[in-house]
Motif scaffolding. Sequence first.
Motif, PDB file in Angstrom:
ATOM      1  N   ASP A   1      10.412  -6.435   2.236  1.00  0.00           N
ATOM      2  CA  ASP A   1      10.045  -7.911   1.278  1.00  0.00           C
ATOM      3  C   ASP A   1       8.875  -8.265   2.413  1.00  0.00           C
ATOM      4  O   ASP A   1       8.305  -9.074   1.974  1.00  0.00           O
ATOM      5  CB  ASP A   1      10.840  -8.209   0.366  1.00  0.00           C
TER       6      ASP A   1
ATOM      7  N   VAL B   1       0.982   4.183   1.824  1.00  0.00           N
ATOM      8  CA  VAL B   1       1.882   3.232   1.551  1.00  0.00           C
ATOM      9  C   VAL B   1       0.209   2.749   2.918  1.00  0.00           C
ATOM     10  O   VAL B   1      -0.256   1.188   2.599  1.00  0.00           O
ATOM     11  CB  VAL B   1       3.024   2.817   2.393  1.00  0.00           C
TER      12      VAL B   1
ATOM     13  N   ALA C   1       2.292  -4.789   4.861  1.00  0.00           N
ATOM     14  CA  ALA C   1       1.895  -3.846   3.172  1.00  0.00           C
ATOM     15  C   ALA C   1       2.470  -4.795   2.406  1.00  0.00           C
ATOM     16  O   ALA C   1       1.957  -5.141   1.060  1.00  0.00           O
ATOM     17  CB  ALA C   1       2.491  -2.136   3.577  1.00  0.00           C
ATOM     18  N   ALA C   2       3.791  -5.627   2.570  1.00  0.00           N
ATOM     19  CA  ALA C   2       4.568  -5.649   1.904  1.00  0.00           C
ATOM     20  C   ALA C   2       4.164  -7.496   1.635  1.00  0.00           C
ATOM     21  O   ALA C   2       3.784  -8.131   0.112  1.00  0.00           O
ATOM     22  CB  ALA C   2       6.256  -6.068   2.105  1.00  0.00           C
TER      23      ALA C   2
ATOM     24  N   ALA D   1      -2.241  -0.123   1.358  1.00  0.00           N
ATOM     25  CA  ALA D   1      -2.176  -1.777   1.441  1.00  0.00           C
ATOM     26  C   ALA D   1      -4.017  -1.870   2.492  1.00  0.00           C
ATOM     27  O   ALA D   1      -4.060  -2.386   3.361  1.00  0.00           O
ATOM     28  CB  ALA D   1      -1.530  -2.272   2.577  1.00  0.00           C
TER      29      ALA D   1
ATOM     30  N   VAL E   1       8.109  -2.796  -0.307  1.00  0.00           N
ATOM     31  CA  VAL E   1       7.932  -1.854  -0.164  1.00  0.00           C
ATOM     32  C   VAL E   1       9.045  -0.419   1.028  1.00  0.00           C
ATOM     33  O   VAL E   1       9.924  -1.448   1.963  1.00  0.00           O
ATOM     34  CB  VAL E   1       6.572  -2.657   0.676  1.00  0.00           C
TER      35      VAL E   1
ATOM     36  N   ALA F   1       4.435  -1.232   7.118  1.00  0.00           N
ATOM     37  CA  ALA F   1       5.497  -1.807   5.772  1.00  0.00           C
ATOM     38  C   ALA F   1       6.130  -2.617   5.730  1.00  0.00           C
ATOM     39  O   ALA F   1       5.222  -3.280   4.427  1.00  0.00           O
ATOM     40  CB  ALA F   1       7.277  -1.375   6.043  1.00  0.00           C
TER      41      ALA F   1
ATOM     42  N   LEU G   1       6.763  -0.596  -3.962  1.00  0.00           N
ATOM     43  CA  LEU G   1       5.340   0.529  -4.013  1.00  0.00           C
ATOM     44  C   LEU G   1       6.500   1.494  -3.030  1.00  0.00           C
ATOM     45  O   LEU G   1       7.218   1.125  -2.352  1.00  0.00           O
ATOM     46  CB  LEU G   1       4.742   0.207  -2.911  1.00  0.00           C
ATOM     47  N   ARG G   2       6.695   2.694  -3.053  1.00  0.00           N
ATOM     48  CA  ARG G   2       7.106   3.240  -2.338  1.00  0.00           C
ATOM     49  C   ARG G   2       6.317   4.943  -2.313  1.00  0.00           C
ATOM     50  O   ARG G   2       5.849   5.791  -2.991  1.00  0.00           O
ATOM     51  CB  ARG G   2       8.364   3.841  -3.328  1.00  0.00           C
TER      52      ARG G   2
ATOM     53  N   CYS H   1       4.829  -7.727  -2.498  1.00  0.00           N
ATOM     54  CA  CYS H   1       6.078  -6.431  -3.387  1.00  0.00           C
ATOM     55  C   CYS H   1       7.131  -6.095  -2.452  1.00  0.00           C
ATOM     56  O   CYS H   1       6.652  -5.979  -1.335  1.00  0.00           O
ATOM     57  CB  CYS H   1       5.732  -5.833  -4.621  1.00  0.00           C
TER      58      CYS H   1
END
Length: 263
Positions: free
Chosen positions: A169, A121, A150-151, A125, A158, A147, A114-115, A156
């Motif tokens: 990750d 982001v 969220a990862a 999330a 991020v 980040a 995800l970018r 996934c």
Amino acid sequence: MTYLSKVREQNPLIHNITNIVVTNFTANGLLALGASPFMADSQEEVADVAQMAASVVLNIGTLNEQVIRSMILAGQSANVHGTPVVLDPVGAGATSYRTEIVQKLVGAISLTALRGNVAEVANVAGEQWAIKGVDAGAGDGDAVGLAQKAARKLGCIVIVTGKEDIITDGVTTYIAANGHPILTKVTGTGCLLSAVTGAFLAVGSDSPLEAVAEAISFYGVAAEIAEERTRGQGPGSFQIEFLNQLSLVTPDIYQKRSLIKKV
Ligand code: ATP
Ligand code: TZP
Ligand code: MG
Ligand code: MG
């Protein structure tokens, strides 16, 4: 060998379902890099295109119901075939429609990466992020922590971009410091970066996080050199030179200039 060399050697086919603003720039950027772009968004063919592609890049910049259906079909086809999927959640959180659709995509498709900017982001999330002013990247929050969280939550890689880029990750985290503010004066530089991420993932199945980290850092190096060569001429000249540099930056130049560190 760098993942950059692998992209140029393998010329991976990248299936893009992207927005109407950046389609041409994205295709030209991927060609300059050494990848092979395929822009296809018809429901009738996206599953087939995703099946033949080396990675699939989904971008919600200009949404409509047909394109959403196509993204789900392409993403699920990629999942079945073990093909990496990148999502660029352009404007997630800006409208309730985008927030809702992003959740639908994340629920239906297993993402590889995800970018987005920090606000996008955070929205994907389901995290709070205080946006101050017009710059989506502004604010005093802990972007690295966000980040990583969220990862872990999304399962996934991020990538949070801005002045500095965070690649994680959820366990291992890199910060990449190359780039130039003039990137914010050319529309689609974030979208193209998501597509470039897809190209590096296409050749980086041995170590996806490191492939993504190199993609992000390489992109910043190309932008810095383009800015140096067009300084004082404005964003139009920069945009053209940036495409040139995506093709001209060698692994050697990249390695000499890259400012990426594991944190
Ligand atoms: P936004 O809508 O917030 O501009 P975006 O999708 O365009 O988001 P960016 O965060 O702008 O994505 O990232 C695109 C590229 O621009 C990345 O390579 C990033 O490192 C670079 N970039 C963005 N802001 C800056 C900055 N202030 N200084 C240097 N590089 C930047
Ligand atoms: N409007 C809808 S999508 C889009 C605009 C201007 C492009 C956004 O591109 P980026 O890469 O996020 O700047
Ligand atoms: Mg930007
Ligand atoms: Mg964007």
